[in-house]
Design an enzyme around this catalytic site. Structure first.
Site, PDB file in Angstrom:
ATOM      1  N   GLU A 128     -35.641 -51.540  13.168  1.00  0.00           N
ATOM      2  CA  GLU A 128     -34.845 -50.973  12.076  1.00  0.00           C
ATOM      3  C   GLU A 128     -35.584 -51.087  10.743  1.00  0.00           C
ATOM      4  O   GLU A 128     -35.025 -51.502   9.732  1.00  0.00           O
ATOM      5  CB  GLU A 128     -33.486 -51.675  11.987  1.00  0.00           C
ATOM      6  CG  GLU A 128     -32.686 -51.629  13.276  1.00  0.00           C
ATOM      7  CD  GLU A 128     -31.374 -52.353  13.202  1.00  0.00           C
ATOM      8  OE1 GLU A 128     -30.371 -51.827  13.707  1.00  0.00           O
ATOM      9  OE2 GLU A 128     -31.335 -53.461  12.628  1.00  0.00           O
TER      10      GLU A 128
ATOM     11  N   CYS B 171     -21.827 -53.124  11.739  1.00  0.00           N
ATOM     12  CA  CYS B 171     -22.030 -53.477  10.334  1.00  0.00           C
ATOM     13  C   CYS B 171     -21.787 -52.306   9.395  1.00  0.00           C
ATOM     14  O   CYS B 171     -21.345 -52.487   8.259  1.00  0.00           O
ATOM     15  CB  CYS B 171     -23.439 -54.032  10.130  1.00  0.00           C
ATOM     16  SG  CYS B 171     -24.758 -52.974  10.762  1.00  0.00           S
ATOM     17  N   CYS B 172     -22.071 -51.073   9.842  1.00  0.00           N
ATOM     18  CA  CYS B 172     -22.048 -49.927   8.933  1.00  0.00           C
ATOM     19  C   CYS B 172     -20.647 -49.478   8.510  1.00  0.00           C
ATOM     20  O   CYS B 172     -20.411 -49.283   7.309  1.00  0.00           O
ATOM     21  CB  CYS B 172     -22.824 -48.756   9.537  1.00  0.00           C
ATOM     22  SG  CYS B 172     -24.599 -49.094   9.740  1.00  0.00           S
TER      23      CYS B 172
END
Length: 653
Positions: free
Chosen positions: A320, A416-417
């Protein structure tokens, strides 16, 4: 240059009332759909989506339920970010029912906290006794940081002292465990976040020890790159994830060098921008010019060499992460939503340190394109990854695209987003203005009214904005002071605006221009009106010559919005469309398309296959082009009409 600390509207959302034709619908969506939907997801009540178990983990830790831990090591952070988003909504508009639900979550968190202050359901339920033994991989301080951020926001919004006590108790415990002293751990977390949170706790409580602990974690990072190796050896060379790459590759978590010596954006993109945001906070609070210079260095590398035209960052799915300068592939882009949110955090703090329009330009670019595009119009589906080109037929077949989703997902195992989007949009008012002793800086053109105090002057600033569809903005001044209010109004001149016209009470104004802002200083009287006209031309954006992926291509932008081609409008094989060098563009607002958007139409050429007889390659075939009309829609709106191809960059003929 020493950074300049500015008073801001941050933490005063009750004084900011967004009333905007574009953004009010999104904030309503967060309030009425996203927050309730995410609450259901946290409680595992949405059929067909990845279970969260986050609330149940807390209930088990609190002794209210039985079972075992489920989820990621950082699962607790989803609850904390949800609580933070709720806090911003409650501060903006009280809601007794929502506060009752959130108060119950606070009670649950307090009950799950250990007597010594520790709180992490993964270690409390699954690995008791192994706390702080795998900081590199297991996000303990990251999770603690999100809890502290959520706690400060909720206390500020509601006055709930219980959650602030939880945060202080946990932070004090961390301060005993970590530090330079004998018997303390001389280390830092693999995922930055605690640093941001401790500064917020310091600002809420005035306790200097929280600021110093934040600074310690930043200064220690990279100074002892062997810290990960030492703890790895101490636990018998075990690792939490499938491989030990996090331990071996120090740059993944920016632990390869002291933070002041890092010259380029390296490693996991979210970690990098969270770290930079905290660095800027510390520089602001302490006046550390050297630390601020390091922030500038990393900022410049990100936005001039490693940022997508959509404001996305982090090109590579593996880790990422950032890769190298000018490596920004469109179809395999990772471009995580959280990374753009972190970039907005970084930009906002840089604006507080030195008001410069280039920071606000990036903040606006990331907000209107990547962040907004990550959530569907129904508020119940989300992108984790935000590519700039999609060929659905290849996804699931060519494994280089395994990370790319062609439609937004209902939830994620690593979620998380979605809560990050919720907390950002719920707090959007914080990003519109910053204030110093005598100047109000307008960074975003979002309608509403704001109660401000500049020096001794109290007044209300009204804003009416037609963005993102038209570049017309009006400000109005309301003040009860008979002699008016003396201050400077600094209006950002966006990078997409070539010519700005300003009128004060219908009289043309020629302001002083400085660092991307039009400065107007005068005694403002009740009823004064300021009108801005910012023409929105259709722009053909080109990439730097060293950007291989964009060579010979253009991206269409109008105002803050980047546009894209979608199969729903243009048919398949978007790669066969070419724009000419001088073709005119036509714009039209279409209310029945995607909830109402400004579309751009352009006469283009489509590469034909009529003279190909089945060969894969040939040397004697002339390229034939057929006329076509291409329809471009805002990038944020793609994938709301089912699965199909999408492309931001278009070949230029």
């Amino acid at each position: 240059m020493t950074p300049k600390t500015m008073k801001t509207t941050t933490g005063a959302l009750r004084d900011i009332r967004i009333q905007d034709p574009f953004w009010s619908d999104y904030i309503r969506l967060i309030r009425e759909v996203v927050i309730p939907y995410q609450w259901e997801a946290l409680n595992d009540r949405i059929p067909g989506v990845e279970p969260s178990h986050a609330i149940k983990n807390l209930r088990i830790a609190a002794g209210e339920d039985e079972g075992s831990f489920y989820g990621m090591v950082f699962q607790d952070s989803d609850v904390a970010k949800w609580l933070e988003a709720v806090a911003y909504l409650l501060e903006s508009e009280p809601n007794a029912d929502l506060q009752q639900v959130a108060d119950a979550v606070v009670d649950l968190i307090a009950k799950a906290q250990r007597e010594d202050g520790y709180l992490n359901t993964y270690y409390q339920l699954k690995e008791p006794g192994n706390e702080w033994t795998n900081l590199c991989e297991c996000h303990e301080l990251y999770t603690a940081g999100h809890l502290i951020e959520g706690a400060v926001a909720y206390w500020h919004a509601t006055g709930n002292a219980k959650i602030l006590d939880v945060a202080c108790k946990f932070a004090d415990y961390i301060g005993k465990v970590f530090g330079p002293g004998p018997g303390q751990i001389h280390g830092y977390d693999g995922h930055q976040e605690i640093e941001l949170a401790l500064v917020r706790l310091y600002r809420a409580t005035g306790e200097e020890r929280y600021l110093q602990l934040s600074r310690y974690f930043l200064d220690e990072r990279g100074r002892s790159p062997s810290f990960y190796d030492r703890e790895h050896e101490a636990r018998g060379h075990t690792h939490h994830w499938e491989s030990d790459f996090m331990i071996k590759k120090k740059s993944y978590s920016q632990a390869h060098a002291p933070i002041r010596e890092q010259q380029t954006a390296e490693g996991h993109a979210v970690r990098l921008v969270y770290m930079c945001a905290a660095m800027t906070d510390i520089a602001l609070e302490t006046g550390d010019a050297g630390l601020f210079a390091a922030c500038r260095t990393l900022w410049n590398n990100i936005v001039t060499k490693q940022m997508y035209v959509t404001g996305a960052i982090g090109a590579m799915a593996q880790e990422e992460s950032f890769t190298l300068d000018y490596d920004l592939p469109s179809d395999t882009a990772y471009a995580e939503t959280c990374a753009s949110i972190g970039l907005i955090f970084f930009a906002h703090r840089m604006l507080r340190a030195e008001p410069d329009g280039r920071y606000a330009d990036v903040m606006e670019r990331a907000l209107y394109n990547t962040v907004l595009g990550s959530m569907s119009r129904d508020g119940k589906h989300f992108f984790y990854v935000n590519p700039l080109e999609v060929w659905p037929k290849a996804c699931g077949v060519n494994h280089v695209y395994d990370h790319v989703k062609t439609v937004r997902q209902g939830w994620f195992g690593c979620a998380c987003c979605p809560p990050n989007v919720a907390r950002l949009l719920a707090s959007l008012g914080q990003y519109i203005y910053t204030i110093d002793d005598s100047t109000v800086y307008t960074h975003l053109y979002i309608g509403g009214e704001t109660d401000l105090l500049v020096g001794a002057n109290r007044f209300t600033l009204e804003q009416y904005s037609e963005l993102p569809w038209q570049g017309n903005v009006r400000f109005g001044i309301r003040t009860e002071a008979e002699t008016g209010a003396m201050f400077t109004l600094a209006l950002r001149v966006p990078s997409w605006c070539d010519s700005l016209q300003i009128f004060i009470n219908d009289v043309p104004c020629m302001p002083v221009m400085h660092n991307g802002y039009a400065l107007i200083r005068r005694t403002w009287l009740d009823g004064d009106r300021i009108d801005l006209s910012m023409p929105m031309e259709v722009m053909r954006m080109k990439g730097h010559p060293l950007l291989r992926e964009t060579s010979g291509k253009v991206a269409i932008q109008r105002g803050p919005l980047v546009y894209c081609l979608e199969e729903a409008d243009n048919g398949e094989h978007l790669h066969r469309l070419y724009v000419g060098p001088v073709q005119a563009a036509e714009t039209a607002f279409e209310q029945d398309v995607l909830g109402g958007v400004q579309v751009i139409r352009m006469e283009v050429s489509r590469l034909s296959d009529r003279n190909w007889d089945g060969e894969l390659y040939a040397s004697n075939v002339d390229s034939l082009f057929e006329p076509a009309t291409a329809t471009f829609i805002p990038y944020y709106a793609w994938a709301n009409r089912g699965e199909g191809e999408m492309a931001v960059w278009v070949r230029e003929k």
